[in-house]
Design a protein around this motif. Structure first.
Motif, PDB file in Angstrom:
ATOM      1  N   LEU A  70     169.906  92.142 -38.315  1.00 29.42           N
ATOM      2  CA  LEU A  70     169.595  91.993 -39.772  1.00 29.42           C
ATOM      3  C   LEU A  70     170.717  93.774 -39.524  1.00 29.42           C
ATOM      4  O   LEU A  70     171.079  94.054 -39.471  1.00 29.42           O
ATOM      5  N   PRO A  71     171.619  93.506 -41.524  1.00 28.29           N
ATOM      6  CA  PRO A  71     172.177  94.333 -41.683  1.00 28.29           C
ATOM      7  C   PRO A  71     171.524  96.053 -41.660  1.00 28.29           C
ATOM      8  O   PRO A  71     170.100  96.219 -41.985  1.00 28.29           O
ATOM      9  N   PRO A  72     172.424  97.275 -41.756  1.00 29.91           N
ATOM     10  CA  PRO A  72     172.123  98.107 -41.452  1.00 29.91           C
ATOM     11  C   PRO A  72     171.454  98.797 -42.885  1.00 29.91           C
ATOM     12  O   PRO A  72     171.588  98.413 -43.761  1.00 29.91           O
ATOM     13  N   ASN A  73     170.029  99.351 -42.538  1.00 26.28           N
ATOM     14  CA  ASN A  73     169.294  99.703 -44.160  1.00 26.28           C
ATOM     15  C   ASN A  73     170.291 100.703 -44.429  1.00 26.28           C
ATOM     16  O   ASN A  73     171.163 101.965 -44.206  1.00 26.28           O
ATOM     17  N   ASP A  87     166.958 107.638 -34.667  1.00 33.72           N
ATOM     18  CA  ASP A  87     165.531 107.930 -35.483  1.00 33.72           C
ATOM     19  C   ASP A  87     165.262 107.396 -36.735  1.00 33.72           C
ATOM     20  O   ASP A  87     166.390 108.068 -37.721  1.00 33.72           O
ATOM     21  N   PRO A  88     164.616 106.291 -36.981  1.00 35.08           N
ATOM     22  CA  PRO A  88     164.612 105.980 -38.621  1.00 35.08           C
ATOM     23  C   PRO A  88     164.026 107.136 -39.465  1.00 35.08           C
ATOM     24  O   PRO A  88     164.088 106.707 -40.981  1.00 35.08           O
ATOM     25  N   ARG A  89     163.006 107.995 -39.398  1.00 37.72           N
ATOM     26  CA  ARG A  89     162.738 108.537 -40.137  1.00 37.72           C
ATOM     27  C   ARG A  89     164.072 110.290 -40.438  1.00 37.72           C
ATOM     28  O   ARG A  89     164.248 110.629 -41.574  1.00 37.72           O
ATOM     29  N   THR A  90     165.068 110.403 -39.031  1.00 34.18           N
ATOM     30  CA  THR A  90     165.428 111.485 -39.346  1.00 34.18           C
ATOM     31  C   THR A  90     167.174 110.665 -39.213  1.00 34.18           C
ATOM     32  O   THR A  90     167.900 111.663 -40.804  1.00 34.18           O
TER      33      THR A  90
END
Length: 416
Positions: free
Chosen positions: A317-320, A401-404
């Protein structure tokens, strides 16, 4: 000693001396009419052999010694550069495998077997300038030939020769259909490095590319059928496509579940781009979805008919937005690595000093980079990107870290 024993075997089995058998059954059928065993048999003038003494070339008294008996099986054949070129062409004609009429001396399959590594030797890396990538060579011994894999040339086959008064080397590239022969009339002349330098120069100047691998018809068929399975699972089609033991590794129900997950994640999948080949029965291709894509690898069995033995599917999947921002910070840090850049890039668990050294080294070797392509990852926590710079290409694997958006691990790998 081993070659002398083999020469005696040839004599016992054929009833001819090794020299007679080789001349009648190998040299003359290949058109090597100037090859001979002793200088008085030569049809053309023979170069005089020399040795170097205190920097002065003097005639080598042993240069024209007679080649007789069992010793002929390992050394002592005179030939012209044209004859040696015919021999190299004979070896190169073994590739690619095909169903054409066989040559008069030896089947192409046997020639290829001669040119495969049977006894390994230690890995060899030549020293180079510190700003250059060292070429690596690994291989060993085939049947009377040295065989190696070089990072810059691919498969390399050849052998050196040397006797008092002479030195020689022959070397060729099976994948590029080119070879080089070098003959010198000085005792044990370093013909091998000369021939390898010439071969590398020839490949570079002539821009010789490896022969493209052609896919087997069965592989093209398997690509189409596997693509259909990934669009809509069908038990009857799967039974026709895969090998008998395929579902012993991963049950049929699990494969059906995986296909359903892929369809939910990516939407409709369709094949895109050319099939990339490892060999005629093994390849990979990309299936583009409505969201991201899948990289698909298959290997077929060497049976009649070939069936799918191995199937691997990588969802990409491409980068968010968060991952994209992290990649942009990484590019800025590569262009100008400072501790301030590292602080904005790395999470608390990362060794920032080591990461700074890593990026400084990449900056020295490659300079500023740009993203060439996203090749793997879920786009949220992990992404693998190919980076481009005027000095070369890198592969960057980034875990965040997907949150930060902070980097938890980063690995930069040099690409060929």
């Amino acid at each position: 000693m081993a070659y002398m024993v083999l020469g005696r075997v040839v004599q016992r089995v054929s009833g001819l001396s090794f020299q007679e058998y080789t001349t009648q059954r190998i040299l003359h059928p290949l058109g090597m009419m100037n090859a001979c065993w002793n200088c008085e048999e030569a049809r053309q003038p023979i170069a005089r052999g020399y040795r170097t003494t205190n920097g002065v070339a003097v005639a080598e008294p042993l240069a024209w010694m007679r080649c007789e008996g069992d010793a002929a099986a390992f050394a002592g054949l005179y030939m012209s550069i044209t004859d040696l070129a015919r021999w190299i062409a004979f070896m190169l004609a073994a590739w690619p495998p095909c169903s054409q009429e066989e040559q008069p001396v030896l089947r192409r399959s046997s020639l290829r077997e001669m040119q495969q590594c049977h006894v390994l030797r230690h890995r060899k890396a030549a020293p180079v300038r510190i700003d250059e990538r060292p070429p690596c060579e690994a291989g060993g011994y085939g049947y009377g030939l040295f065989v190696m894999e070089a990072t810059d040339l691919g498969p390399v086959v050849g052998h050196a020769g040397g006797l008092p008064g002479f030195g020689s080397h022959m070397v060729w590239l099976p994948d590029r259909d080119v070879g080089v022969a070098a003959l010198a009339n000085v005792s044990y002349a370093p013909a091998a490095p000369f021939a390898m330098t010439l071969l590398r120069r020839l490949v570079k100047e002539a821009q010789l590319q490896p022969r493209p691998v052609r896919p087997a018809t069965a592989l093209l068929k398997a690509q189409a059928e596997v693509s259909c399975l990934l669009q809509q699972w069908d038990d009857a089609l799967a039974d026709r496509v895969v090998a008998e033991n395929f579902f012993l590794d991963t049950p049929r129900e699990e494969w059906e579940r995986r296909v359903e997950i892929l369809r939910d994640r990516h939407g409709t999948l369709r094949s895109e781009g050319a099939l990339r080949l490892n060999n005629p029965l093994r390849g990979e291709w990309r299936m583009q979805g409505e969201r991201g894509w899948c990289n698909v690898w298959v290997t077929l069995t060497p049976t009649v008919p070939p069936r799918v033995q191995y199937l691997s599917i990588e969802s990409v999947l491409p980068p968010n937005e968060t991952m994209q921002q992290t990649l942009e910070r990484l590019l800025r840090a590569l262009a100008a690595p400072t501790m301030r850049c590292i602080s904005s890039l790395a999470g608390p668990e990362v060794d920032r000093g080591a990461l700074l050294d890593h990026l400084r080294l990449a900056n020295l070797l490659y300079g500023p980079c740009s993203i060439e392509a996203i090749v793997a990852g879920d786009g949220v926590e992990r992404t693998v990107a190919h980076l481009h710079s005027p000095r070369g290409r890198l592969e960057a694997e980034v875990v965040i870290d997907p949150r930060t958006g902070k980097v938890q691990s980063l690995e930069l790998r040099a690409m060929q």
